[in-house]
Design an enzyme around this catalytic site. Sequence first.
Site, PDB file in Angstrom:
ATOM      1  N   GLY A   1      30.436  53.202  38.306  1.00  0.00           N
ATOM      2  CA  GLY A   1      30.590  51.774  38.596  1.00  0.00           C
ATOM      3  C   GLY A   1      29.530  51.229  39.537  1.00  0.00           C
ATOM      4  O   GLY A   1      28.618  51.937  39.960  1.00  0.00           O
ATOM      5  N   GLN A   2      29.693  49.943  39.860  1.00  0.00           N
ATOM      6  CA  GLN A   2      28.673  49.251  40.656  1.00  0.00           C
ATOM      7  C   GLN A   2      28.440  49.942  42.003  1.00  0.00           C
ATOM      8  O   GLN A   2      27.302  50.254  42.358  1.00  0.00           O
ATOM      9  CB  GLN A   2      29.091  47.791  40.893  1.00  0.00           C
ATOM     10  CG  GLN A   2      28.007  46.974  41.571  1.00  0.00           C
ATOM     11  CD  GLN A   2      28.530  45.691  42.239  1.00  0.00           C
ATOM     12  OE1 GLN A   2      29.735  45.518  42.396  1.00  0.00           O
ATOM     13  NE2 GLN A   2      27.624  44.822  42.622  1.00  0.00           N
TER      14      GLN A   2
ATOM     15  N   ILE B   1      30.121  42.346  46.403  1.00  0.00           N
ATOM     16  CA  ILE B   1      28.925  43.176  46.618  1.00  0.00           C
ATOM     17  C   ILE B   1      27.852  42.811  45.600  1.00  0.00           C
ATOM     18  O   ILE B   1      28.110  42.765  44.395  1.00  0.00           O
ATOM     19  CB  ILE B   1      29.270  44.684  46.494  1.00  0.00           C
ATOM     20  CG1 ILE B   1      30.439  45.058  47.409  1.00  0.00           C
ATOM     21  CG2 ILE B   1      28.046  45.544  46.788  1.00  0.00           C
ATOM     22  CD1 ILE B   1      30.182  44.941  48.888  1.00  0.00           C
TER      23      ILE B   1
ATOM     24  N   LYS C   1      45.657  46.391  46.323  1.00  0.00           N
ATOM     25  CA  LYS C   1      44.865  46.764  47.505  1.00  0.00           C
ATOM     26  C   LYS C   1      45.701  46.632  48.772  1.00  0.00           C
ATOM     27  O   LYS C   1      45.613  47.464  49.670  1.00  0.00           O
ATOM     28  CB  LYS C   1      43.590  45.916  47.590  1.00  0.00           C
ATOM     29  CG  LYS C   1      42.556  46.248  46.520  1.00  0.00           C
ATOM     30  CD  LYS C   1      42.011  47.666  46.704  1.00  0.00           C
ATOM     31  CE  LYS C   1      41.014  48.045  45.627  1.00  0.00           C
ATOM     32  NZ  LYS C   1      40.566  49.452  45.700  1.00  0.00           N
TER      33      LYS C   1
ATOM     34  N   TYR D   1      45.232  42.605  41.510  1.00  0.00           N
ATOM     35  CA  TYR D   1      44.253  43.437  42.230  1.00  0.00           C
ATOM     36  C   TYR D   1      44.521  43.391  43.736  1.00  0.00           C
ATOM     37  O   TYR D   1      44.587  44.433  44.409  1.00  0.00           O
ATOM     38  CB  TYR D   1      42.851  42.913  41.910  1.00  0.00           C
ATOM     39  CG  TYR D   1      41.728  43.575  42.660  1.00  0.00           C
ATOM     40  CD1 TYR D   1      41.437  44.928  42.491  1.00  0.00           C
ATOM     41  CD2 TYR D   1      40.919  42.836  43.529  1.00  0.00           C
ATOM     42  CE1 TYR D   1      40.385  45.521  43.163  1.00  0.00           C
ATOM     43  CE2 TYR D   1      39.865  43.420  44.202  1.00  0.00           C
ATOM     44  CZ  TYR D   1      39.604  44.765  44.017  1.00  0.00           C
ATOM     45  OH  TYR D   1      38.564  45.350  44.689  1.00  0.00           O
TER      46      TYR D   1
ATOM     47  N   GLY E   1      35.000  57.508  39.760  1.00  0.00           N
ATOM     48  CA  GLY E   1      34.511  56.159  39.434  1.00  0.00           C
ATOM     49  C   GLY E   1      33.044  56.028  39.806  1.00  0.00           C
ATOM     50  O   GLY E   1      32.594  54.989  40.288  1.00  0.00           O
TER      51      GLY E   1
ATOM     52  N   ILE F   1      35.094  58.126  33.488  1.00  0.00           N
ATOM     53  CA  ILE F   1      35.794  58.351  32.217  1.00  0.00           C
ATOM     54  C   ILE F   1      34.841  58.434  31.026  1.00  0.00           C
ATOM     55  O   ILE F   1      35.269  58.717  29.916  1.00  0.00           O
ATOM     56  CB  ILE F   1      36.867  57.260  31.935  1.00  0.00           C
ATOM     57  CG1 ILE F   1      36.294  55.861  32.177  1.00  0.00           C
ATOM     58  CG2 ILE F   1      38.112  57.504  32.736  1.00  0.00           C
ATOM     59  CD1 ILE F   1      37.174  54.748  31.672  1.00  0.00           C
TER      60      ILE F   1
END
Length: 321
Positions: free
Chosen positions: A11-12, A172, A146, A142, A8, A35
């Site tokens: 991502g950010q 973030i 988690k 989500y 990943g 991906i």
Amino acid sequence: MSKVLIIGAAGQIGSELTQKLREINGKDNVVASDINYSNTHVVNSGPFEILDAKDFNAIKNCIEKHHIDTVYLMAAMLSATGEKHPMMAWDLNMNSLFHVLNLAKEGVIKKVFWPSSIAVFGPTTPSVQTPQHTTMEPTTVYGITKQVGERWCDYYHKQYGVDVRSIRYPGIISWKTMPGGGTTDYAVEIYHKAITDKRYDCFLSENTELPMMFMEDAIEATLQIMKAPSEAIKIRSAYNLAAISFTPKQIAASIKKHIPDFKIGYNPDFRQKIADSWPKSIDDTQARLDWNWKHNYNLEQMTKEMIFQLEKKYSSSEKVT
Ligand code: SER
């Protein structure tokens, strides 16, 4: 020298973690994966592999090919997108974690970083200075993934000795890579819109207070927890982590100090309910005690840096991703 795989990485958070780890460890020791090839900086700044976090064999092959010993699993579907695709969020968030934990259990890798989130908390959690150990009844898919993930991390550590480390990231804020599909994303979008349109319509109401953090601090926390000696990591589910808390009204006021004609409107949508279920502030004493965590950026410092960097980005020919 440790060899790292970031899953990943486009991502950010993954993109900035990749950049930082490549600076520290040398680019050849940090394999980035995602991906697609969308983040050209990540793809071009060191080894890169196309990798689906749901594919156990692909992860294993990549780890063996590059002699990886440490994995940062940054791929996840966030809170807002997760509500639209509950089963896909469950599939991605849980199976990717099992794949990596099982590879650590088999001894194929030695160390794992997996981020948790403030989304593990819910409406029954004390919302001010939320303690490390408290009621956790998350209401988003989500958050459920988690929270369950945290339990599995703790289980794999206790039962199989897996060295897995985790922190509960707040929202973030960063200027390099856009976040995608989160409830705290407004606090990034607002800076972009302040510069491009001098106006932002916020999807949360003006007094919605949430825990947040500037990217520099988030990366520092990630490096710190991974660097700490194993015996210092006393919590193997995930650590509370905090820096600043603010509302849309307060972030708008801090932007106005730099862009006086900036205007904000409020148009709460389905994400309001998600935000209302999360804490306003977090007690992160345990992280500060166990591995010396401390944040550097307050709201004013972050706003100054965000506006400076984004003005530069928008005025250059660089693509804003
Ligand atoms: N930033 C995340 C979200 O909004 C929370 O961890 O979904």
